[in-house]
Design a protein around this motif. Structure first.
Motif, PDB file in Angstrom:
ATOM      1  N   SER A  63     -23.072  37.474 -22.119  1.00 56.61           N
ATOM      2  CA  SER A  63     -21.860  38.284 -22.013  1.00 56.61           C
ATOM      3  C   SER A  63     -21.951  39.285 -20.875  1.00 56.61           C
ATOM      4  CB  SER A  63     -21.604  39.024 -23.336  1.00 56.61           C
ATOM      5  OG  SER A  63     -22.753  39.758 -23.710  1.00 56.61           O
TER       6      SER A  63
ATOM      7  N   TYR B 251     -10.700  44.673 -31.080  1.00 58.33           N
ATOM      8  CA  TYR B 251     -11.876  43.869 -31.401  1.00 58.33           C
ATOM      9  C   TYR B 251     -12.018  43.641 -32.906  1.00 58.33           C
ATOM     10  CZ  TYR B 251     -13.603  44.084 -26.596  1.00 58.33           C
ATOM     11  OH  TYR B 251     -13.745  43.939 -25.236  1.00 58.33           O
TER      12      TYR B 251
ATOM     13  N   ILE C 138     -14.911  42.693 -22.861  1.00 58.10           N
ATOM     14  CA  ILE C 138     -16.155  41.924 -22.929  1.00 58.10           C
ATOM     15  C   ILE C 138     -15.806  40.446 -22.869  1.00 58.10           C
ATOM     16  CG2 ILE C 138     -18.220  41.405 -24.292  1.00 58.10           C
ATOM     17  CD1 ILE C 138     -17.739  44.096 -25.765  1.00 58.10           C
ATOM     18  N   THR C 139     -16.473  39.700 -22.015  1.00 53.41           N
ATOM     19  CA  THR C 139     -16.311  38.246 -22.008  1.00 53.41           C
ATOM     20  C   THR C 139     -17.640  37.607 -22.383  1.00 53.41           C
ATOM     21  OG1 THR C 139     -16.823  38.068 -19.636  1.00 53.41           O
ATOM     22  CG2 THR C 139     -14.522  38.312 -20.255  1.00 53.41           C
ATOM     23  N   VAL C 140     -17.573  36.498 -23.118  1.00 52.11           N
ATOM     24  CA  VAL C 140     -18.780  35.811 -23.573  1.00 52.11           C
ATOM     25  C   VAL C 140     -18.817  34.404 -22.996  1.00 52.11           C
ATOM     26  CG1 VAL C 140     -18.878  37.154 -25.703  1.00 52.11           C
ATOM     27  CG2 VAL C 140     -17.706  34.961 -25.713  1.00 52.11           C
TER      28      VAL C 140
ATOM     29  N   THR D  67     -16.039  30.821 -20.061  1.00 49.01           N
ATOM     30  CA  THR D  67     -16.075  32.183 -20.579  1.00 49.01           C
ATOM     31  C   THR D  67     -14.869  32.394 -21.485  1.00 49.01           C
ATOM     32  OG1 THR D  67     -14.846  33.074 -18.687  1.00 49.01           O
ATOM     33  CG2 THR D  67     -17.264  33.049 -18.532  1.00 49.01           C
TER      34      THR D  67
ATOM     35  N   PHE E 284     -14.211  38.280 -25.651  1.00 48.57           N
ATOM     36  CA  PHE E 284     -14.801  38.550 -26.966  1.00 48.57           C
ATOM     37  C   PHE E 284     -13.712  38.942 -27.965  1.00 48.57           C
ATOM     38  CE2 PHE E 284     -17.357  41.543 -29.774  1.00 48.57           C
ATOM     39  CZ  PHE E 284     -17.946  40.518 -30.504  1.00 48.57           C
ATOM     40  N   SER E 285     -12.634  39.549 -27.481  1.00 45.82           N
ATOM     41  CA  SER E 285     -11.523  39.908 -28.367  1.00 45.82           C
ATOM     42  C   SER E 285     -10.890  38.667 -28.983  1.00 45.82           C
ATOM     43  CB  SER E 285     -10.466  40.713 -27.609  1.00 45.82           C
ATOM     44  OG  SER E 285     -10.012  39.995 -26.473  1.00 45.82           O
TER      45      SER E 285
ATOM     46  N   VAL F 114     -12.620  35.898 -29.605  1.00 41.39           N
ATOM     47  CA  VAL F 114     -13.618  35.471 -30.591  1.00 41.39           C
ATOM     48  C   VAL F 114     -13.418  36.229 -31.899  1.00 41.39           C
ATOM     49  CG1 VAL F 114     -16.084  35.364 -31.149  1.00 41.39           C
ATOM     50  CG2 VAL F 114     -15.310  34.853 -28.822  1.00 41.39           C
ATOM     51  N   THR F 115     -13.273  37.548 -31.813  1.00 36.43           N
ATOM     52  CA  THR F 115     -13.126  38.337 -33.043  1.00 36.43           C
ATOM     53  C   THR F 115     -11.785  38.067 -33.721  1.00 36.43           C
ATOM     54  OG1 THR F 115     -12.264  40.289 -31.860  1.00 36.43           O
ATOM     55  CG2 THR F 115     -14.649  40.153 -32.172  1.00 36.43           C
TER      56      THR F 115
ATOM     57  N   PHE G 231     -22.774  42.179 -32.670  1.00 43.79           N
ATOM     58  CA  PHE G 231     -22.738  41.413 -31.417  1.00 43.79           C
ATOM     59  C   PHE G 231     -24.052  41.563 -30.667  1.00 43.79           C
ATOM     60  CE2 PHE G 231     -21.515  41.144 -26.822  1.00 43.79           C
ATOM     61  CZ  PHE G 231     -21.394  39.761 -26.810  1.00 43.79           C
TER      62      PHE G 231
ATOM     63  N   GLY H 242     -25.519  40.667 -27.307  1.00 48.20           N
ATOM     64  CA  GLY H 242     -25.224  40.197 -25.955  1.00 48.20           C
ATOM     65  C   GLY H 242     -25.357  41.334 -24.961  1.00 48.20           C
TER      66      GLY H 242
END
Length: 291
Positions: free
Chosen positions: A94, A106, A181-183, A227, A230-231, A233-234, A252, A254
């Motif tokens: 991330s 988030y 945030i990017t994962v 990528t 993360f928002s 993802v949640t 998290f 990362g």
């Protein structure tokens, strides 16, 4: 090439295109269904505005894929002897970049009770996944150093000033603006990666995380490197949990290194929100985390 062969190739291309278009339309319909479900289940006006603004954006294009990915994990965990309140650790590569969003985005639905970040802003983390997943990592176990070879800055200067004696709770941050945030996925078979191999090695040595602790590594076998915010993802996880018996605290694991392409984040602001390191800082844990 004769006429029949040309027609066969043309029909084959048309079949591929038609199937691709049908898949895209199906994915779009499912994304609309999920965002509508999120809007009807959300009670936070800030999050609702964010959902309305982004529901048709590229940022939400992976919502359906993430929902399917996470649902497989949660469905398996529901068969195990967990209680209804669980701790979920999401492990991924991330970074932070380019813009901010309200922290409340988030944790968009009540199914996620809090999201905890462990690394300070602009900091790379190393080897934390197992200690985070087991709940053994404590603030006093944090160790900072420089990740750049030949660095002349002493390690203690990589420790943020006034580092809080707690983790970064995005629930407590509320509507305060925090970095995007990017994962991206882990590479379990890549020797240069090692994040998941390290987790598996420590699990074999010290034991698995245990009851009420769920670990989800972001591993996508056979798929291209991508990528995801993360928002998203949640959001996907909170929607999965709607049809589950679980409520979860999300941990998290990362890195949060600033890789903005236009303008770096205001470090004074990030320091006030929680903590922020100088460039090339890395956080690991002391051996006491396992004692």
């Amino acid at each position: 090439m004769d006429r029949n062969e040309e027609l066969n190739k043309l029909f084959q291309r048309l079949r591929v295109f038609t199937r691709y278009r049908a898949d895209n339309l199906s994915s779009c319909d499912e994304r609309q269904r999920l965002t509508k479900l999120a809007m009807t289940s959300c009670t936070d006006e800030v999050v609702l505005q964010w959902l309305r603004k982004n529901s048709e954006s590229d940022a939400f294009s992976k919502l359906t894929d993430m929902f399917d990915f996470l649902k497989k994990h949660i469905d398996e965990e529901e068969k195990k002897n967990h209680s209804d309140d669980v701790h979920i650790t999401f492990v991924a590569h991330s970074l932070i970049r380019d813009f901010m969003i309200p922290a409340s985005c988030y944790l968009p639905l009540p199914t996620i009770t809090d999201v905890l970040l462990y690394s300070p802003w602009n900091c790379v983390s190393s080897g934390l996944a197992y200690s985070v997943a087991t709940g053994k990592l404590r603030p006093q176990h944090r160790v900072f150093s420089c990740r750049k070879e030949g660095c002349t800055i002493p390690d203690d200067k990589h420790r943020p000033v006034n580092l809080p004696d707690h983790w970064n709770s995005l629930k407590k941050a509320g509507a305060q603006m925090v970095p995007n945030i990017t994962v991206s996925p882990l590479s379990p078979d890549d020797d240069d990666d090692g994040v998941w191999k390290s987790f598996e090695s420590l699990s074999a040595k010290h034991g698995p995380p245990g009851r009420n602790r769920i670990v989800i590594p972001f591993i996508l076998p056979g798929q291209e490197y991508e990528t995801v915010p993360f928002s998203v993802v949640t959001l996907a996880l909170s929607l999965v949990l709607l049809s589950s018996r679980f409520k979860a605290t999300l941990h998290f694991s990362g890195c949060l290194r600033d890789r903005s392409t236009v303008k770096k984040f205001d470090r004074k602001y990030l320091q006030e929100q929680y903590a922020c390191t100088i460039d090339n800082s890395m956080m690991t844990h002391s051996p006491e985390a396992f004692r």
